[in-house]
Design an enzyme around this catalytic site. Structure first.
Site, PDB file in Angstrom:
ATOM      1  N   GLU A   1     -16.143   6.269   4.649  1.00 20.80           N
ATOM      2  CA  GLU A   1     -15.409   5.768   5.812  1.00 20.80           C
ATOM      3  C   GLU A   1     -15.325   6.870   6.846  1.00 20.80           C
ATOM      4  O   GLU A   1     -15.985   7.902   6.717  1.00 20.80           O
ATOM      5  CB  GLU A   1     -14.026   5.266   5.394  1.00 20.80           C
TER       6      GLU A   1
ATOM      7  N   ARG B   1       0.838  -1.202   0.000  1.00 23.12           N
ATOM      8  CA  ARG B   1       0.000   0.000   0.000  1.00 23.12           C
ATOM      9  C   ARG B   1       0.874   1.254   0.000  1.00 23.12           C
ATOM     10  O   ARG B   1       0.529   2.262  -0.631  1.00 23.12           O
ATOM     11  CB  ARG B   1      -0.945  -0.016   1.207  1.00 23.12           C
TER      12      ARG B   1
ATOM     13  N   LYS C   1      -2.598   6.466   1.424  1.00 24.64           N
ATOM     14  CA  LYS C   1      -2.384   6.957   2.788  1.00 24.64           C
ATOM     15  C   LYS C   1      -1.467   8.181   2.754  1.00 24.64           C
ATOM     16  O   LYS C   1      -0.318   8.147   3.216  1.00 24.64           O
ATOM     17  CB  LYS C   1      -1.820   5.830   3.655  1.00 24.64           C
TER      18      LYS C   1
HETATM   19  N1  PLP Z   1      -9.238   4.313   6.582  1.00 23.51           N
HETATM   20  C1  PLP Z   1      -8.400   5.293   6.910  1.00 23.51           C
HETATM   21  C2  PLP Z   1      -8.677   6.663   6.419  1.00 23.51           C
HETATM   22  C3  PLP Z   1      -7.284   5.010   7.714  1.00 23.51           C
HETATM   23  O1  PLP Z   1      -6.430   5.971   8.072  1.00 23.51           O
HETATM   24  C4  PLP Z   1      -7.075   3.695   8.178  1.00 23.51           C
HETATM   25  C5  PLP Z   1      -5.913   3.360   8.985  1.00 23.51           C
HETATM   26  O2  PLP Z   1      -4.892   2.970   8.506  1.00 23.51           O
HETATM   27  C6  PLP Z   1      -7.991   2.705   7.787  1.00 23.51           C
HETATM   28  C7  PLP Z   1      -9.061   3.055   7.000  1.00 23.51           C
HETATM   29  C8  PLP Z   1      -7.800   1.303   8.217  1.00 23.51           C
HETATM   30  O3  PLP Z   1      -6.783   0.673   7.483  1.00 23.51           O
HETATM   31  P1  PLP Z   1      -5.963  -0.528   8.069  1.00 23.51           P
HETATM   32  O4  PLP Z   1      -6.939  -1.567   8.446  1.00 23.51           O
HETATM   33  O5  PLP Z   1      -5.095  -0.954   6.956  1.00 23.51           O
HETATM   34  O6  PLP Z   1      -5.221  -0.012   9.235  1.00 23.51           O
HETATM   35  C1  COI Z   2      -4.060   3.297  11.521  1.00 23.06           C
HETATM   36  O1  COI Z   2      -5.043   2.680  11.902  1.00 23.06           O
HETATM   37  O2  COI Z   2      -2.935   2.780  11.460  1.00 23.06           O
HETATM   38  C2  COI Z   2      -4.138   4.680  11.106  1.00 23.06           C
HETATM   39  O3  COI Z   2      -3.245   5.142  10.460  1.00 23.06           O
HETATM   40  C3  COI Z   2      -5.297   5.475  11.486  1.00 23.06           C
HETATM   41  C4  COI Z   2      -4.967   6.698  12.243  1.00 23.06           C
HETATM   42  C5  COI Z   2      -6.261   7.346  12.543  1.00 23.06           C
HETATM   43  C6  COI Z   2      -4.199   6.446  13.484  1.00 23.06           C
END
Ligand code: PLP
Ligand code: COI
Length: 341
Positions: free
Chosen positions: A220, A82, A184
Site C-alpha cells: 500500500e 478497527r 492503525k
Molecule cells: N492504509 C493506510 C496506511 C492508511 O493510513 C489509511 C487511512 O486510514 C488507509 C489505508 C485507508 O483506510 P480507510 O479507507 O479505512 O480510511
Molecule cells: C485516513 O485516510 O483517514 C488516514 O488516516 C490517512 C492519513 C494519511 C491521513
C-alpha cells in the site's frame, strides 16, 4: 445554525482548530463517562507512555452534508472495530464500539457549524485517537489512557485534487512481516515519514511499498490502499497481512461488484503484473480515490493508459458511486450511512 465563514472550496488537508472535542479517560480499569470540551490542548506527565514508547493509535473518518441537508458519516462501526483491533495489538484498553459511535455523533453535532456544506468539495475529517497517559519507564503497557476525538474541515488530501499522481516504488519498509502494518498505530506513520519526505524531495507524490519479505508484491502507500483495473475491466486489490484493512477499499469491493457488475479479485498482486493494468488508484478516507498516472520503479516508468490528465473511466465510475453513496445521491447498502443530524 450558522456555518463558519470558511473558504470551503479551497481548503487543503490541514488542521483547523474547531470549537469542541470529545475526551474520555481510562483509570483503575474503566473508562469514565466522557464529555465534550473546548480545550484543544493536553497536559501530560513528561514520562507518559505515549511519549516514551509510542503507545498510541488512531482512526480517521469523515462527516458529509448530504444533498437533502443531513449530516452523515460512513460506516463508523468499522472504524470503531478497527480501533478495538489496534488497541488489542498495542495492549491498550478497547474503547467500546457503541461508545465510539456515540462519541463521534456528539463531537460532530457539537461542531455542526464546521461541517462543510453539500457541494463545496470539502468534508469534516474526524480523528479519534487514544494515548497512554501515565508514566512508564520500564518497557510495558501504561495503565491509564485517554481517548479523544477532534474534527477539522478538509479539502483534497493531494494538491491538485483528482489529477493523476506520480508515485515511486520505495526502498524503505513501513511494516514488517508479523508486525503492526494491519493496525492503525501511530508508529507505522512515524516509520513512513523519512520515506515520504524523501519521495517528495525526489518529485514523487507518494510511495508504493512492496512486501518487506520478498519485495515482489504490492502492499500500500503510507496512507491508502491500492486498487487496479485490468484491461478487461476487473477490479483487483492487494491482499496482505501487513496492510491496513481500508474501509474505503472494502466498500469499493462491494461497489465494484454490486453496483458496477465488475469481477472483484482481492489477492496478492505481484509488482511484475502492475504494468499490465489499465488503471491504478489509491483509496482511503483522506485519499477518497486518487488516480495514479505513473509509477517510477528505480527510473523505469510504468505509465497507465488512463494518462496524466484525468481519472481512468472505471476509476471515475467507482469514485462517483462511492461519493454518491456518501453524499446521499446514490442509494446506500443497508447500514453504510449513519445519520447524525
Ligand atoms: N492504509 C493506510 C496506511 C492508511 O493510513 C489509511 C487511512 O486510514 C488507509 C489505508 C485507508 O483506510 P480507510 O479507507 O479505512 O480510511
Ligand atoms: C485516513 O485516510 O483517514 C488516514 O488516516 C490517512 C492519513 C494519511 C491521513
Amino acid at each position: 445554525m450558522e456555518k463558519k465563514n470558511l473558504d470551503w472550496a479551497n481548503l487543503g488537508f490541514g488542521y483547523v482548530t474547531a470549537d469542541y472535542r470529545y475526551v474520555s479517560n481510562y483509570k483503575d480499569g474503566k473508562w469514565d463517562d466522557g464529555e465534550i470540551t473546548t480545550d484543544a490542548n493536553i497536559t501530560l506527565n513528561e514520562c507518559a507512555g505515549v511519549f516514551q514508547y509510542a503507545q498510541t493509535c488512531f482512526e480517521g473518518l469523515k462527516a458529509y452534508t448530504t444533498e437533502d441537508g443531513h449530516i452523515v458519516c460512513f460506516r463508523p462501526d468499522l472504524n470503531a472495530q478497527r480501533m478495538v483491533d489496534s488497541c488489542e495489538r498495542l495492549k491498550m484498553p478497547a474503547f467500546p464500539v457503541e461508545r465510539f459511535i456515540d462519541a463521534v455523533e456528539k463531537t460532530v453535532k457539537a461542531n455542526e457549524a464546521w461541517v462543510p456544506p453539500y457541494g463545496s468539495g470539502a468534508t469534516l475529517y474526524i480523528r479519534p485517537y487514544m494515548i497512554a497517559t501515565n508514566p512508564v519507564i520500564g518497557v510495558k503497557p501504561a495503565t491509564e489512557y485517554q481517548f479523544r476525538i477532534f474534527v477539522t474541515p478538509v479539502g483534497p488530501y493531494f494538491k491538485g485534487g483528482a489529477k493523476p499522481l506520480t508515485i515511486r516504488t520505495c526502498d524503505f519498509d513501513r511494516a514488517a512481516p508479523h508486525g503492526t502494518g494491519h493496525i492503525k498505530a501511530g508508529l507505522n506513520y512515524a516509520m513512513s515519514l523519512y520515506a515520504i519526505v524523501d519521495a517528495h524531495e525526489q518529485g514523487f507524490d507518494e510511495n508504493m511499498y512492496l512486501d518487506p519479505a520478498t519485495r515482489t508484491k504490492v502492499e500500500e502507500t503510507g496512507g491508502a490502499n491500492f486498487i487496479f483495473i485490468t484491461k478487461d475491466g476487473k477490479f483487483v486489490t492487494p491482499k496482505s497481512d501487513s496492510i491496513l484493512p481500508s474501509i474505503t477499499r472494502r466498500s469499493l469491493m462491494v461497489v465494484a461488484e454490486k453496483y458496477l457488475g465488475m469481477t472483484v479479485e482481492n489477492r496478492e498482486v505481484l509488482f511484475e503484473e502492475v504494468k499490465d493494468f489499465a488503471e491504478c488508484g489509491l483509496c482511503g478516507t483522506a485519499a477518497v480515490i486518487s488516480p495514479v498516472g505513473k509509477i517510477n520503479d528505480h527510473g523505469k516508468e510504468i505509465c497507465f493508459p488512463s494518462g496524466m490528465d484525468e481519472m481512468g473511466p472505471m476509476t471515475k465510475k467507482l469514485y462517483e458511486t462511492l461519493t454518491g453513496i456518501q453524499m446521499g445521491t446514490v442509494e446506500a447498502p443497508e447500514g453504510w450511512v449513519h445519520t447524525i443530524v
